[in-house]
Scaffold this motif. Structure first.
Motif, PDB file in Angstrom:
ATOM      1  N   THR A  29       0.418   7.484 -12.106  1.00 56.38           N
ATOM      2  CA  THR A  29       0.402   6.024 -11.987  1.00 56.38           C
ATOM      3  C   THR A  29       1.189   5.572 -10.763  1.00 56.38           C
ATOM      4  O   THR A  29       0.767   4.663 -10.028  1.00 56.38           O
ATOM      5  N   THR A  30       2.334   6.189 -10.511  1.00 58.75           N
ATOM      6  CA  THR A  30       3.122   5.826  -9.338  1.00 58.75           C
ATOM      7  C   THR A  30       2.374   6.152  -8.051  1.00 58.75           C
ATOM      8  O   THR A  30       2.363   5.351  -7.096  1.00 58.75           O
ATOM      9  N   LEU A  31       1.741   7.316  -7.995  1.00 60.46           N
ATOM     10  CA  LEU A  31       0.969   7.679  -6.804  1.00 60.46           C
ATOM     11  C   LEU A  31      -0.156   6.674  -6.557  1.00 60.46           C
ATOM     12  O   LEU A  31      -0.394   6.248  -5.419  1.00 60.46           O
ATOM     13  N   HIS A  32      -0.832   6.291  -7.615  1.00 62.63           N
ATOM     14  CA  HIS A  32      -1.928   5.329  -7.483  1.00 62.63           C
ATOM     15  C   HIS A  32      -1.390   3.956  -7.081  1.00 62.63           C
ATOM     16  O   HIS A  32      -2.014   3.241  -6.275  1.00 62.63           O
ATOM     17  N   PHE A  33      -0.231   3.593  -7.596  1.00 63.04           N
ATOM     18  CA  PHE A  33       0.358   2.302  -7.248  1.00 63.04           C
ATOM     19  C   PHE A  33       0.755   2.264  -5.774  1.00 63.04           C
ATOM     20  O   PHE A  33       0.597   1.235  -5.098  1.00 63.04           O
ATOM     21  N   VAL A  34       1.261   3.359  -5.244  1.00 61.29           N
ATOM     22  CA  VAL A  34       1.638   3.369  -3.827  1.00 61.29           C
ATOM     23  C   VAL A  34       0.401   3.265  -2.940  1.00 61.29           C
ATOM     24  O   VAL A  34       0.450   2.665  -1.862  1.00 61.29           O
ATOM     25  N   GLN A  35      -0.723   3.832  -3.402  1.00 63.65           N
ATOM     26  CA  GLN A  35      -1.980   3.583  -2.687  1.00 63.65           C
ATOM     27  C   GLN A  35      -2.248   2.085  -2.593  1.00 63.65           C
ATOM     28  O   GLN A  35      -2.679   1.574  -1.554  1.00 63.65           O
ATOM     29  N   LEU A  36      -2.008   1.396  -3.685  1.00 63.12           N
ATOM     30  CA  LEU A  36      -2.222  -0.053  -3.713  1.00 63.12           C
ATOM     31  C   LEU A  36      -1.271  -0.759  -2.751  1.00 63.12           C
ATOM     32  O   LEU A  36      -1.662  -1.690  -2.039  1.00 63.12           O
ATOM     33  N   LEU A  37      -0.002  -0.316  -2.704  1.00 61.18           N
ATOM     34  CA  LEU A  37       0.948  -0.907  -1.763  1.00 61.18           C
ATOM     35  C   LEU A  37       0.495  -0.709  -0.322  1.00 61.18           C
ATOM     36  O   LEU A  37       0.653  -1.602   0.519  1.00 61.18           O
ATOM     37  N   GLU A  38      -0.056   0.475  -0.038  1.00 59.16           N
ATOM     38  CA  GLU A  38      -0.604   0.709   1.306  1.00 59.16           C
ATOM     39  C   GLU A  38      -1.647  -0.342   1.644  1.00 59.16           C
ATOM     40  O   GLU A  38      -1.653  -0.906   2.743  1.00 59.16           O
ATOM     41  N   GLU A  39      -2.545  -0.573   0.711  1.00 59.60           N
ATOM     42  CA  GLU A  39      -3.607  -1.548   0.940  1.00 59.60           C
ATOM     43  C   GLU A  39      -3.043  -2.954   1.113  1.00 59.60           C
ATOM     44  O   GLU A  39      -3.611  -3.777   1.847  1.00 59.60           O
ATOM     45  N   ALA A  40      -1.927  -3.225   0.456  1.00 55.21           N
ATOM     46  CA  ALA A  40      -1.296  -4.549   0.567  1.00 55.21           C
ATOM     47  C   ALA A  40      -0.564  -4.731   1.886  1.00 55.21           C
ATOM     48  O   ALA A  40      -0.097  -5.831   2.179  1.00 55.21           O
ATOM     49  N   GLY A  41      -0.436  -3.666   2.690  1.00 55.91           N
ATOM     50  CA  GLY A  41       0.202  -3.785   4.000  1.00 55.91           C
ATOM     51  C   GLY A  41       1.580  -3.186   4.100  1.00 55.91           C
ATOM     52  O   GLY A  41       2.368  -3.570   4.972  1.00 55.91           O
ATOM     53  N   LEU A  42       1.907  -2.218   3.250  1.00 59.57           N
ATOM     54  CA  LEU A  42       3.227  -1.590   3.251  1.00 59.57           C
ATOM     55  C   LEU A  42       3.517  -0.931   4.597  1.00 59.57           C
ATOM     56  O   LEU A  42       2.774  -0.068   5.052  1.00 59.57           O
ATOM     57  N   PRO A  43       4.616  -1.294   5.264  1.00 63.14           N
ATOM     58  CA  PRO A  43       4.964  -0.637   6.528  1.00 63.14           C
ATOM     59  C   PRO A  43       5.376   0.821   6.321  1.00 63.14           C
ATOM     60  O   PRO A  43       5.847   1.206   5.244  1.00 63.14           O
ATOM     61  N   ARG A  44       5.233   1.579   7.349  1.00 61.36           N
ATOM     62  CA  ARG A  44       5.547   3.003   7.325  1.00 61.36           C
ATOM     63  C   ARG A  44       7.012   3.244   6.961  1.00 61.36           C
ATOM     64  O   ARG A  44       7.916   2.617   7.516  1.00 61.36           O
ATOM     65  N   GLY A  45       7.236   4.151   6.023  1.00 64.39           N
ATOM     66  CA  GLY A  45       8.578   4.582   5.662  1.00 64.39           C
ATOM     67  C   GLY A  45       9.309   3.702   4.675  1.00 64.39           C
ATOM     68  O   GLY A  45      10.396   4.082   4.200  1.00 64.39           O
ATOM     69  N   VAL A  46       8.759   2.541   4.330  1.00 63.65           N
ATOM     70  CA  VAL A  46       9.469   1.620   3.437  1.00 63.65           C
ATOM     71  C   VAL A  46       9.493   2.147   2.006  1.00 63.65           C
ATOM     72  O   VAL A  46      10.501   2.012   1.295  1.00 63.65           O
ATOM     73  N   VAL A  47       8.410   2.747   1.550  1.00 62.74           N
ATOM     74  CA  VAL A  47       8.362   3.401   0.244  1.00 62.74           C
ATOM     75  C   VAL A  47       7.883   4.831   0.449  1.00 62.74           C
ATOM     76  O   VAL A  47       6.861   5.062   1.103  1.00 62.74           O
TER      77      VAL A  47
END
Length: 489
Positions: A192-210
């Protein structure tokens, strides 16, 4: 829902670590298997991080911190809001994924998606509300400025029982405050955490923040991160035993710590309680998440005049529960997370029965595939029973009768833990007394579920340090600075 639907979702979950904005295999090629507790079958094999991977994740979080901490609060909040919107759109797939890797019924998984999403929404709004103060010192010789600043790179360790909500409850305030993170999900439920971070990427997560490191060995990953002088914050949810070990490891670096640890929640039913409401509250407080929650009621302390009827009513409700794989219709009780959990439940029930408790329903593990334990009700549980001291973490409702208010309070407070208490009474003055007398960080007064993203979640005594959620949850990721300036006049 078909097996094809399940497999298609699982295939979309990354099998790699997420470090410095990219998905990558573990440096030594190690992997870990994730199982469906309802069947025992492996549903996904993912990367298992080494100490070198952990150091790389820490490097990425430290490198990203200066830019992220200076990113305007509104931009940080808008990232979290986009993540909330995406999660809301994909609620069903996240619910299914949690059910597959953790076992809880789909209805409960859907509830967790809603709950977990609220942390994204709440902290998206709180990001722009970090405030300080300005004023003259009492002597009139200068002006003081009190300001708030992000604490720095954070290490977040989440448990297996609420794989989405525990991730959002930690990641959202950290990002809102301007911190970067390394997160290590539990090895039993990392998908679930791995899938959620995929979602954060799509939301525009900058490199290295998570950054996400999954691993079969917590110590292998944690040791280099906790020893790194650039780390400034540790947040952990799990057992008190592990939490105290982590506190000792955090001490050399004088880390800010948030610890959400074990519980032994009392559920008090006084003689004037509305029994219908008390039974409803008891079912929610005990059997939510199959009893696998730190907030689950552990000891049902019921006035002797109501104890027999209370036991009869909850037994009637519990015998109607459906047991099975969480994806099936009508299931209330899914599997426990693993065989150790089943063995613990069986040991605690057997001990209580040997000491004189009365079994009204359930009481046994279930043969066959998966790790199931029957929903159980025990009445007349005797002093000295192990389940009155230990956190059950399973679907076992244990009833202890009492005669006086003083006795009820003494029973409730007679534990090293102090996370949450529940009280049912129609006496307003008594309710106010319970607020004053019960030694817990949270109290449900005539309610059986207390968790809310806008409220400070946390405990007293051996149940932890710090708070998650609410305005207090944001403050856990901020440092206070006082500046004195000369008198401008």
């Amino acid at each position: 829902m078909t097996h094809k639907d399940e497999q298609e979702l699982l295939d979309r979950v990354p099998e790699e670590l997420f470090i410095d904005g990219r998905w990558r295999a573990a440096e030594d090629g190690e992997t870990l298997d994730v199982h469906d507790p309802a069947t025992g079958q492996v549903i996904r094999t993912i990367a298992s991080a080494s100490s070198g991977d952990a150091q790389s994740a820490m490097d990425a979080a430290a490198d990203a911190f200066p830019d992220w901490s200076r990113t305007p609060a509104r931009e940080r909040g808008e990232l979290l809001r986009r993540a909330f919107d995406l999660l809301t759109e994909r609620a069903e797939e996240f619910a299914l994924l949690m059910t597959l890797e953790m076992g809880k019924p789909l209805a409960e998984s859907r509830g967790e998606v809603t709950y977990g999403g609220e942390f994204l929404r709440w902290f998206s709004e709180e990001a722009a509300r970090v405030q300080g103060r300005y004023g003259a010192v009492p002597e009139g010789t200068g002006r003081m400025i009190v300001s708030q600043h992000p604490v720095g790179p954070c290490y977040l360790i989440t448990p297996w029982n609420f794989p989405l909500a525990m991730a959002t409850r930690k990641i959202a305030p950290a990002l809102a405050a301007g911190c970067t993170v390394v997160i290590k999900p539990a090895q039993l439920t990392p998908l679930t955490t791995l899938h959620f971070v995929q979602l954060l990427e799509e939301a525009g997560l900058p490199r290295g923040v998570v950054n996400v490191v999954t691993s079969r060995s917590s110590s292998t990953v944690s040791a280099p991160i906790l020893a790194d002088p650039r780390l400034r914050k540790l947040s952990f949810t799990g057992s008190t035993e592990v939490g105290t070990t982590l506190l000792s490891q955090a001490a050399p670096g004088v880390l800010r710590t948030s610890m959400e640890l074990g519980g032994n929640a009392p559920f008090l039913v006084f003689e004037d309680a509305d029994l219908d409401e008390a039974v409803e509250g008891a079912i929610a407080a005990k059997f939510r998440n199959i009893g696998q929650a730190c907030t689950a009621a552990n000891r049902f302390i019921v006035h002797r005049s109501l104890a027999e009827e209370f036991a009869r009513r909850v037994t009637e409700r519990v015998t109607g529960f459906g047991m099975g794989r969480g994806t099936e219709e009508g299931v209330t009780i899914g599997p426990l997370i693993d065989q150790d959990a089943v063995d613990k439940a069986q040991r605690l029930v057997s001990d209580a029965l040997e000491r004189g408790a009365h079994l009204t329903t359930g009481g046994s593990s279930v043969d066959g595939e998966g790790t199931f334990f029957e929903a159980t009700v025990l009445s007349d549980v005797r002093e000295g029973s192990d389940l009155l001291r230990e956190e059950i973490f399973g679907p076992v409702l244990a009833i202890v009768p009492f005669d006086t208010e003083e006795e009820a309070v003494a029973l409730a407070n007679g534990t090293e833990y102090g996370l949450v208490s529940y009280v049912y009474t129609q006496d307003l003055a008594r309710g106010q007394r319970m607020i004053e007398l019960l030694e817990s960080g949270m109290l449900g007064l005539n309610v059986g579920v207390v968790s809310n993203a806008a409220a400070p979640f946390g405990g007293w005594k051996m149940s932890g340090l710090g708070r998650e959620g609410g305005a207090e949850g944001l403050h856990e990721y901020l440092e206070t600075k006082y500046t004195l300036t000369p008198n401008p006049f």
